[in-house]
Write a protein that holds these residues in place. Structure first.
Motif, PDB file in Angstrom:
ATOM      1  N   SER A   1       0.814  -1.222   0.000  1.00 26.43           N
ATOM      2  CA  SER A   1       0.000   0.000   0.000  1.00 26.43           C
ATOM      3  C   SER A   1       0.846   1.271   0.000  1.00 26.43           C
ATOM      4  CB  SER A   1      -0.963   0.014   1.184  1.00 26.43           C
ATOM      5  OG  SER A   1      -0.252   0.059   2.395  1.00 26.43           O
ATOM      6  N   ARG A   2       2.068   1.186   0.515  1.00 25.73           N
ATOM      7  CA  ARG A   2       2.938   2.372   0.532  1.00 25.73           C
ATOM      8  C   ARG A   2       3.365   2.781  -0.870  1.00 25.73           C
ATOM      9  NH1 ARG A   2       7.057  -0.147   4.694  1.00 25.73           N
ATOM     10  NH2 ARG A   2       6.551  -1.830   3.277  1.00 25.73           N
ATOM     11  N   LEU A   3       3.195   1.900  -1.848  1.00 24.93           N
ATOM     12  CA  LEU A   3       3.605   2.188  -3.218  1.00 24.93           C
ATOM     13  C   LEU A   3       2.444   2.631  -4.104  1.00 24.93           C
ATOM     14  CD1 LEU A   3       6.010  -0.851  -3.724  1.00 24.93           C
ATOM     15  CD2 LEU A   3       6.612   1.494  -3.124  1.00 24.93           C
ATOM     16  N   SER A   4       1.273   2.843  -3.523  1.00 24.88           N
ATOM     17  CA  SER A   4       0.072   3.165  -4.308  1.00 24.88           C
ATOM     18  C   SER A   4       0.238   4.429  -5.148  1.00 24.88           C
ATOM     19  CB  SER A   4      -1.137   3.316  -3.390  1.00 24.88           C
ATOM     20  OG  SER A   4      -1.422   2.108  -2.753  1.00 24.88           O
ATOM     21  N   GLU A   5       0.721   5.496  -4.540  1.00 25.62           N
ATOM     22  CA  GLU A   5       0.878   6.750  -5.286  1.00 25.62           C
ATOM     23  C   GLU A   5       1.922   6.602  -6.385  1.00 25.62           C
ATOM     24  OE1 GLU A   5       1.350  10.310  -3.001  1.00 25.62           O
ATOM     25  OE2 GLU A   5      -0.128   9.631  -1.521  1.00 25.62           O
ATOM     26  N   GLN A   6       3.011   5.922  -6.086  1.00 28.86           N
ATOM     27  CA  GLN A   6       4.053   5.693  -7.088  1.00 28.86           C
ATOM     28  C   GLN A   6       3.500   4.855  -8.237  1.00 28.86           C
ATOM     29  OE1 GLN A   6       7.550   3.786  -5.542  1.00 28.86           O
ATOM     30  NE2 GLN A   6       8.529   3.646  -7.531  1.00 28.86           N
ATOM     31  N   ALA A   7       2.707   3.848  -7.922  1.00 28.80           N
ATOM     32  CA  ALA A   7       2.120   2.995  -8.958  1.00 28.80           C
ATOM     33  C   ALA A   7       1.142   3.782  -9.825  1.00 28.80           C
ATOM     34  CB  ALA A   7       1.419   1.805  -8.315  1.00 28.80           C
ATOM     35  N   GLU A   8       0.334   4.623  -9.197  1.00 31.37           N
ATOM     36  CA  GLU A   8      -0.610   5.440  -9.954  1.00 31.37           C
ATOM     37  C   GLU A   8       0.127   6.373 -10.907  1.00 31.37           C
ATOM     38  OE1 GLU A   8      -4.386   8.433  -9.204  1.00 31.37           O
ATOM     39  OE2 GLU A   8      -3.374   7.524  -7.492  1.00 31.37           O
ATOM     40  N   TYR A   9       1.189   7.008 -10.423  1.00 32.33           N
ATOM     41  CA  TYR A   9       1.991   7.892 -11.263  1.00 32.33           C
ATOM     42  C   TYR A   9       2.614   7.113 -12.424  1.00 32.33           C
ATOM     43  CZ  TYR A   9       5.823  10.858 -12.786  1.00 32.33           C
ATOM     44  OH  TYR A   9       6.695  11.583 -13.546  1.00 32.33           O
ATOM     45  N   CYS A  10       3.143   5.936 -12.125  1.00 33.64           N
ATOM     46  CA  CYS A  10       3.780   5.098 -13.141  1.00 33.64           C
ATOM     47  C   CYS A  10       2.800   4.729 -14.254  1.00 33.64           C
ATOM     48  CB  CYS A  10       4.338   3.837 -12.481  1.00 33.64           C
ATOM     49  SG  CYS A  10       4.998   2.616 -13.621  1.00 33.64           S
ATOM     50  N   LEU A  11       1.600   4.317 -13.879  1.00 31.99           N
ATOM     51  CA  LEU A  11       0.614   3.910 -14.876  1.00 31.99           C
ATOM     52  C   LEU A  11       0.113   5.100 -15.689  1.00 31.99           C
ATOM     53  CD1 LEU A  11      -1.382   1.259 -12.824  1.00 31.99           C
ATOM     54  CD2 LEU A  11       0.331   0.852 -14.599  1.00 31.99           C
ATOM     55  N   GLU A  12      -0.092   6.224 -15.038  1.00 34.00           N
ATOM     56  CA  GLU A  12      -0.520   7.410 -15.771  1.00 34.00           C
ATOM     57  C   GLU A  12       0.569   7.887 -16.732  1.00 34.00           C
ATOM     58  OE1 GLU A  12      -1.841  10.216 -12.841  1.00 34.00           O
ATOM     59  OE2 GLU A  12      -3.708   9.116 -12.522  1.00 34.00           O
TER      60      GLU A  12
ATOM     61  N   ALA B   1       2.598   5.993 -18.229  1.00 29.77           N
ATOM     62  CA  ALA B   1       2.590   5.033 -19.336  1.00 29.77           C
ATOM     63  C   ALA B   1       1.362   5.191 -20.225  1.00 29.77           C
ATOM     64  CB  ALA B   1       2.650   3.610 -18.781  1.00 29.77           C
ATOM     65  N   GLY B   2       0.489   6.157 -19.883  1.00 28.36           N
ATOM     66  CA  GLY B   2      -0.695   6.398 -20.697  1.00 28.36           C
ATOM     67  C   GLY B   2      -1.868   5.501 -20.355  1.00 28.36           C
ATOM     68  N   ILE B   3      -1.811   4.860 -19.195  1.00 30.75           N
ATOM     69  CA  ILE B   3      -2.892   3.985 -18.754  1.00 30.75           C
ATOM     70  C   ILE B   3      -3.745   4.796 -17.792  1.00 30.75           C
ATOM     71  CG2 ILE B   3      -3.479   1.826 -17.607  1.00 30.75           C
ATOM     72  CD1 ILE B   3      -0.668   0.831 -18.459  1.00 30.75           C
ATOM     73  N   THR B   4      -4.952   5.151 -18.217  1.00 30.34           N
ATOM     74  CA  THR B   4      -5.797   6.039 -17.429  1.00 30.34           C
ATOM     75  C   THR B   4      -6.515   5.293 -16.308  1.00 30.34           C
ATOM     76  OG1 THR B   4      -7.614   5.751 -18.972  1.00 30.34           O
ATOM     77  CG2 THR B   4      -6.147   7.613 -19.354  1.00 30.34           C
ATOM     78  N   SER B   5      -6.856   6.025 -15.274  1.00 29.25           N
ATOM     79  CA  SER B   5      -7.453   5.430 -14.087  1.00 29.25           C
ATOM     80  C   SER B   5      -8.854   4.880 -14.325  1.00 29.25           C
ATOM     81  CB  SER B   5      -7.471   6.426 -12.932  1.00 29.25           C
ATOM     82  OG  SER B   5      -8.225   7.554 -13.286  1.00 29.25           O
ATOM     83  N   ASP B   6      -9.500   5.220 -15.444  1.00 30.46           N
ATOM     84  CA  ASP B   6     -10.819   4.648 -15.701  1.00 30.46           C
ATOM     85  C   ASP B   6     -10.730   3.193 -16.142  1.00 30.46           C
ATOM     86  OD1 ASP B   6      -9.689   5.402 -18.133  1.00 30.46           O
ATOM     87  OD2 ASP B   6     -11.632   5.742 -19.071  1.00 30.46           O
ATOM     88  N   LEU B   7      -9.522   2.700 -16.401  1.00 29.72           N
ATOM     89  CA  LEU B   7      -9.342   1.309 -16.801  1.00 29.72           C
ATOM     90  C   LEU B   7      -9.050   0.390 -15.631  1.00 29.72           C
ATOM     91  CD1 LEU B   7      -7.189   1.758 -20.015  1.00 29.72           C
ATOM     92  CD2 LEU B   7      -9.656   1.446 -19.834  1.00 29.72           C
ATOM     93  N   TRP B   8      -8.827   0.954 -14.455  1.00 24.67           N
ATOM     94  CA  TRP B   8      -8.513   0.153 -13.290  1.00 24.67           C
ATOM     95  C   TRP B   8      -8.973   0.855 -12.027  1.00 24.67           C
ATOM     96  CZ3 TRP B   8      -5.180   3.068 -10.385  1.00 24.67           C
ATOM     97  CH2 TRP B   8      -4.403   3.991 -11.070  1.00 24.67           C
ATOM     98  N   CYS B   9      -9.070   0.141 -10.946  1.00 23.51           N
ATOM     99  CA  CYS B   9      -9.415   0.750  -9.672  1.00 23.51           C
ATOM    100  C   CYS B   9      -8.706   0.007  -8.547  1.00 23.51           C
ATOM    101  CB  CYS B   9     -10.923   0.770  -9.440  1.00 23.51           C
ATOM    102  SG  CYS B   9     -11.647  -0.842  -9.211  1.00 23.51           S
ATOM    103  N   TRP B  10      -8.580   0.669  -7.414  1.00 22.00           N
ATOM    104  CA  TRP B  10      -7.905   0.101  -6.257  1.00 22.00           C
ATOM    105  C   TRP B  10      -8.910  -0.461  -5.268  1.00 22.00           C
ATOM    106  CZ3 TRP B  10      -2.866  -0.475  -6.475  1.00 22.00           C
ATOM    107  CH2 TRP B  10      -2.099   0.403  -7.224  1.00 22.00           C
ATOM    108  N   GLU B  11      -8.549  -1.515  -4.603  1.00 19.70           N
ATOM    109  CA  GLU B  11      -9.290  -2.032  -3.456  1.00 19.70           C
ATOM    110  C   GLU B  11      -8.291  -2.229  -2.333  1.00 19.70           C
ATOM    111  OE1 GLU B  11     -12.458  -2.636  -2.917  1.00 19.70           O
ATOM    112  OE2 GLU B  11     -13.141  -2.152  -4.922  1.00 19.70           O
ATOM    113  N   ASP B  12      -8.699  -1.943  -1.117  1.00 19.32           N
ATOM    114  CA  ASP B  12      -7.839  -2.178   0.035  1.00 19.32           C
ATOM    115  C   ASP B  12      -7.850  -3.660   0.355  1.00 19.32           C
ATOM    116  OD1 ASP B  12      -7.206   0.504   0.340  1.00 19.32           O
ATOM    117  OD2 ASP B  12      -9.040   0.865   1.458  1.00 19.32           O
ATOM    118  N   GLY B  13      -6.693  -4.281   0.323  1.00 22.25           N
ATOM    119  CA  GLY B  13      -6.591  -5.716   0.530  1.00 22.25           C
ATOM    120  C   GLY B  13      -7.161  -6.191   1.848  1.00 22.25           C
TER     121      GLY B  13
END
Length: 81
Positions: free
Chosen positions: A51-62, A64-76
């Motif tokens: 979970s500490r890498l969530s913001e970094q992962a979101e930045y990485c995917l964005e 790469a051109g992968i928009t947030s409407d294609l995925w969503c997060w759930e708290d494990g």
């Protein structure tokens, strides 16, 4: 305290692509099946990351051109029931 988050994907192929993108940014993730109802069959997959890498992962995917409407997060931790 949240320990991991799930990046939900529509298919195993999509999960593998996103996992590769995250790996390229130095974020390791584990491919897994998300919790689901026994009555509903689904082909969805998830990538579990710290979970500490969530913001970094979101930045990485964005980046790469992968928009947030294609995925969503759930708290494990919220999916154990």
């Amino acid at each position: 305290m949240k320990q991991h988050r799930l990046l939900l994907c529509r298919s195993q192929s999509e999960a593998m692509i996103l996992s590769g993108r995250l790996s390229a940014c130095g974020i390791s993730g584990k491919l897994t099946r998300p919790p689901r109802s026994r009555q509903v069959r689904s082909c969805s997959w998830a990538i579990e990351i710290d979970s500490r890498l969530s913001e970094q992962a979101e930045y990485c995917l964005e980046k790469a051109g992968i928009t947030s409407d294609l995925w969503c997060w759930e708290d494990g931790n919220d999916l154990s029931g």
